[in-house]
Design a protein around this motif. Structure first.
Motif, PDB file in Angstrom:
ATOM      1  N   GLN A  62       8.147   2.779   7.973  1.00 16.26           N
ATOM      2  CA  GLN A  62       9.501   3.324   7.873  1.00 16.26           C
ATOM      3  C   GLN A  62       9.457   4.791   7.463  1.00 16.26           C
ATOM      4  OE1 GLN A  62      12.211   1.674   8.718  1.00 16.26           O
ATOM      5  NE2 GLN A  62      13.693   3.233   8.125  1.00 16.26           N
ATOM      6  N   GLN A  86       5.332  -2.247   6.461  1.00 23.32           N
ATOM      7  CA  GLN A  86       6.628  -1.871   7.041  1.00 23.32           C
ATOM      8  C   GLN A  86       7.280  -0.740   6.244  1.00 23.32           C
ATOM      9  OE1 GLN A  86       8.867  -5.538   7.342  1.00 23.32           O
ATOM     10  NE2 GLN A  86       9.830  -5.307   5.356  1.00 23.32           N
ATOM     11  N   GLY A  87       6.965  -0.645   4.961  1.00 21.14           N
ATOM     12  CA  GLY A  87       7.450   0.489   4.175  1.00 21.14           C
ATOM     13  C   GLY A  87       6.797   1.785   4.617  1.00 21.14           C
ATOM     14  N   GLU A 118      13.090 -12.559  -2.674  1.00 24.17           N
ATOM     15  CA  GLU A 118      13.006 -11.155  -2.290  1.00 24.17           C
ATOM     16  C   GLU A 118      11.858 -10.435  -2.997  1.00 24.17           C
ATOM     17  OE1 GLU A 118      15.788  -8.716  -4.449  1.00 24.17           O
ATOM     18  OE2 GLU A 118      16.350  -7.677  -2.622  1.00 24.17           O
ATOM     19  N   ARG A 128       2.886   6.588  -5.418  1.00 26.36           N
ATOM     20  CA  ARG A 128       3.287   5.401  -6.154  1.00 26.36           C
ATOM     21  C   ARG A 128       3.463   4.222  -5.210  1.00 26.36           C
ATOM     22  NH1 ARG A 128       3.480   1.765  -9.884  1.00 26.36           N
ATOM     23  NH2 ARG A 128       5.335   1.481 -11.179  1.00 26.36           N
ATOM     24  N   ILE A 184      16.658 -12.148   2.410  1.00 23.50           N
ATOM     25  CA  ILE A 184      16.389 -10.815   2.953  1.00 23.50           C
ATOM     26  C   ILE A 184      16.036 -10.866   4.442  1.00 23.50           C
ATOM     27  CG2 ILE A 184      14.946  -8.727   2.659  1.00 23.50           C
ATOM     28  CD1 ILE A 184      17.042  -9.227   0.453  1.00 23.50           C
ATOM     29  N   LYS A 214       5.925   5.631  -2.314  1.00 22.79           N
ATOM     30  CA  LYS A 214       6.231   7.060  -2.328  1.00 22.79           C
ATOM     31  C   LYS A 214       4.963   7.813  -1.961  1.00 22.79           C
ATOM     32  CE  LYS A 214       7.986  10.683  -5.455  1.00 22.79           C
ATOM     33  NZ  LYS A 214       9.405  10.947  -5.291  1.00 22.79           N
ATOM     34  N   ARG A 259       4.963   0.488  -6.095  1.00 23.73           N
ATOM     35  CA  ARG A 259       5.436  -0.384  -7.156  1.00 23.73           C
ATOM     36  C   ARG A 259       5.974  -1.660  -6.498  1.00 23.73           C
ATOM     37  NH1 ARG A 259       7.478  -3.014 -10.839  1.00 23.73           N
ATOM     38  NH2 ARG A 259       9.492  -2.928 -11.857  1.00 23.73           N
ATOM     39  N   GLU A 271       9.767   8.407   0.616  1.00 19.29           N
ATOM     40  CA  GLU A 271       9.793   7.206  -0.221  1.00 19.29           C
ATOM     41  C   GLU A 271      10.698   6.164   0.409  1.00 19.29           C
ATOM     42  OE1 GLU A 271      11.455   8.196  -4.122  1.00 19.29           O
ATOM     43  OE2 GLU A 271      12.560   9.816  -3.158  1.00 19.29           O
ATOM     44  N   TYR A 272      10.409   4.888   0.106  1.00 21.92           N
ATOM     45  CA  TYR A 272      11.187   3.816   0.713  1.00 21.92           C
ATOM     46  C   TYR A 272      11.046   2.535  -0.100  1.00 21.92           C
ATOM     47  CZ  TYR A 272      13.597   1.290   4.388  1.00 21.92           C
ATOM     48  OH  TYR A 272      14.516   0.559   5.083  1.00 21.92           O
ATOM     49  N   PHE A 273      12.140   1.785  -0.190  1.00 23.00           N
ATOM     50  CA  PHE A 273      12.109   0.447  -0.784  1.00 23.00           C
ATOM     51  C   PHE A 273      12.010  -0.550   0.368  1.00 23.00           C
ATOM     52  CE2 PHE A 273      14.441   2.944  -3.937  1.00 23.00           C
ATOM     53  CZ  PHE A 273      13.811   2.570  -5.114  1.00 23.00           C
ATOM     54  N   SER A 274      10.831  -1.099   0.569  1.00 20.13           N
ATOM     55  CA  SER A 274      10.625  -2.064   1.645  1.00 20.13           C
ATOM     56  C   SER A 274      10.860  -3.468   1.104  1.00 20.13           C
ATOM     57  CB  SER A 274       9.207  -1.925   2.190  1.00 20.13           C
ATOM     58  OG  SER A 274       8.953  -2.875   3.179  1.00 20.13           O
ATOM     59  N   ARG A 275      11.698  -4.229   1.789  1.00 22.66           N
ATOM     60  CA  ARG A 275      12.045  -5.567   1.282  1.00 22.66           C
ATOM     61  C   ARG A 275      11.674  -6.654   2.280  1.00 22.66           C
ATOM     62  NH1 ARG A 275      18.005  -5.869  -1.085  1.00 22.66           N
ATOM     63  NH2 ARG A 275      18.716  -4.755   0.758  1.00 22.66           N
ATOM     64  N   ARG A 312       7.996  -5.175  -6.964  1.00 22.66           N
ATOM     65  CA  ARG A 312       8.833  -6.080  -7.773  1.00 22.66           C
ATOM     66  C   ARG A 312       8.776  -7.449  -7.103  1.00 22.66           C
ATOM     67  NH1 ARG A 312      12.223  -9.051  -6.498  1.00 22.66           N
ATOM     68  NH2 ARG A 312      14.300  -8.182  -6.486  1.00 22.66           N
ATOM     69  N   TYR A 341       8.091  -0.570  -3.416  1.00 21.14           N
ATOM     70  CA  TYR A 341       8.545   0.826  -3.421  1.00 21.14           C
ATOM     71  C   TYR A 341       7.328   1.694  -3.134  1.00 21.14           C
ATOM     72  CZ  TYR A 341       9.787   5.426  -5.285  1.00 21.14           C
ATOM     73  OH  TYR A 341       9.970   6.768  -5.447  1.00 21.14           O
TER      74      TYR A 341
END
Lengths: 125, 359
Positions: free
Chosen positions: B82, B78-79, B302, B317, B227, B308, B319, B291-295, B321, B306
């Protein structure tokens, strides 16, 4: 489509003041991450309040020293030790400083090198 | 002041399936300080984006964890979608949501079993894992995989579920719900279980928030953070309320997981009733540039991927979490002041997944 996101560039000197402001505004620390871009490193500080992310980007060289925000957000120590161990970036003033032993890697600072060499087109061109 | 001694806990310990080490500083039997250590099995999977094309990397993203594997692949794709501005077919979003909630069910049942085992309640452990088999069977029959499903792809999913199978799943969940009621009654009302959990390992709402707690660890302390409320997948078309408990102790964290299983069943039922007809994937060309922070909300909380990209086949990248990583600082806080004998139970209540944390 999901939430639109922006990343605000800040200087090394603003890291702690932005963290203090984020906490004052009621944000939680979501994560701190690092990305190597050629000879520089982008460190991303991500905060959240009511499902809205606030993102700050700091660009540093490997020799640069950044200030820890673990005095503001106690939990930052896991991210800051990770950045140190994987990228070799020195973080000053971490509340729980593992001094390079947070990750036990066979190669020192393994994420500080980039291994991509190919420049072929995508399979789905 | 009593003399302080340091007792090592882990990395090998009966309640820890994976290596986590805690240096417990004790005064008599009371824990006064904790130094956590991970990093024994760090795999560096994120680095593989430099070798694997972004479409192939979804298989690696899925293998970050052997429990919440599906949601890792979902969050990753989904990241990418997006960044590339892809409108994934609605049916695929519903299927992802169904499989994601099945993952939550099997993860919570796995945890409830391990938790019962940690308390020495063996029959409860076996009963939880017996029920988990029904979930794994449905995952296997619809995706082909019990633990690693491999159905998520950039632009949709690889497999569809026939209407007859969806009806069969619905009936199966009705039967399971009844059995889950019996199981959770023991966790929530048995006096020996409550004796081990109530008022043990308290985490205040404020500490949970500012220490970065997520998932049932946060919701057990009264924080309404889930989330799924951001509406990813098909959650924007589903009605549900996150389970929140206010006491912040081991019992509250256990209760959140026990009750969340019924929420997951309700979400799956809504998805099955609302799932539209149509394609389950779309053609994708090019590569992500941005780049996008997919949650997403994993069973433990959560997760953030991330991503990129620079328009080339390899990402710059990736990354991750993971929830366990951010639940380590709260764990340190909730262990302080507890009795040594309660440490294993308290550690288990954050549902530590070191495989995720050591991605």
């Amino acid at each position: 489509m999901m939430e639109p996101q922006t990343i605000v560039p800040i200087s090394v000197g603003e890291i702690v003041t932005r963290a203090e402001q984020a906490k004052k505004d009621g944000n939680r620390l979501v994560q701190i991450g690092c990305t190597k871009i050629e000879d520089t490193f982008e460190i991303l500080y991500v905060y959240d309040k009511d499902y809205r992310l606030t993102n700050y980007r700091v660009t540093v060289k490997q020799d640069d020293e950044i200030q820890s925000i673990s005095g503001v957000y106690f939990g930052a120590f896991v991210y800051e030790n990770e950045i140190h161990d994987l990228y070799g970036i020195h973080v000053k003033g971490i509340n729980i400083d593992f001094k390079g032993t947070f990750y036990k890697t066979s190669v020192k600072h393994p994420f500080s090198v980039t291994i991509t060499k190919e420049d072929d087109p995508c399979q789905n061109k | 002041m009593s003399k302080q001694i340091t007792v090592p806990f882990g990395p090998q310990h009966p309640v820890l399936p994976e290596p986590l080490h805690l240096d417990l500083v004790l005064e008599d039997e009371k824990v006064v300080d904790v130094i956590p250590t991970i990093g024994y099995v760090h795999r560096g999977l994120e680095k593989l984006v430099e070798k694997r094309e972004y479409t192939e990397y979804v298989f690696i993203a899925e293998r970050i964890c052997g429990i919440c594997s599906f949601i890792h692949s979902q969050t990753y794709v989904q990241g990418i979608e997006q960044i590339m501005g892809l409108e994934v077919p609605e049916r695929a979003q519903f299927l992802r949501t169904i499989w994601g909630e099945y993952s939550r069910l099997h993860s919570h049942l796995l945890w409830l079993g391990c938790f019962a085992d940690g308390m020495g309640f063996e029959s409860l452990f076996m009963n939880a894992w017996r029920l988990r088999e029904h979930i794994l069977d449905d995952l296997e029959s619809t995706t082909g995989g019990r633990v690693i499903q491999g159905v998520c792809k950039v632009g949709g999913v690889r497999k569809d579920i026939a209407p007859e199978k969806l009806d069969e799943m619905l009936k199966g969940l009705k039967g399971l719900e009844h059995e889950l009621q019996d199981l959770t009654n023991v966790f929530l009302h048995d006096s020996s279980v409550k004796h081990r959990l109530v008022n043990i390992g308290r985490l205040s709402r404020e500490d949970a928030y500012y220490l970065g707690a997520v998932g049932p660890t946060a919701r057990g302390s009264g924080l309404d953070i889930d989330i799924r409320k951001t509406g990813y997948g098909a959650f924007n078309k589903i009605n549900f309320r996150p389970v929140v408990e206010n006491d912040g102790d081991c019992y509250a964290r256990c209760a959140v997981r026990a009750k969340e299983m019924f929420t997951s069943i309700d979400i799956i039922e809504q998805c099955i009733k609302k799932i539209p007809d149509g394609p389950v994937d779309m053609k994708v060309t090019g590569a992500p540039d941005g780049e996008y922070f997919s949650r997403a909300e994993q069973p433990r909380g959560e997760v953030i991927h991330y991503i990129k990209g620079n328009g080339r086949k390899n990402l710059v990248r990736h990354r991750v979490r993971t929830p366990t990583f951010t639940n380590i600082p709260p764990l340190v806080t909730l262990l302080k002041g507890c009795e040594l004998a309660d440490v294993p139970v308290i550690v288990l209540t954050i549902d530590p997944c070191i495989g995720c944390a050591e991605r």
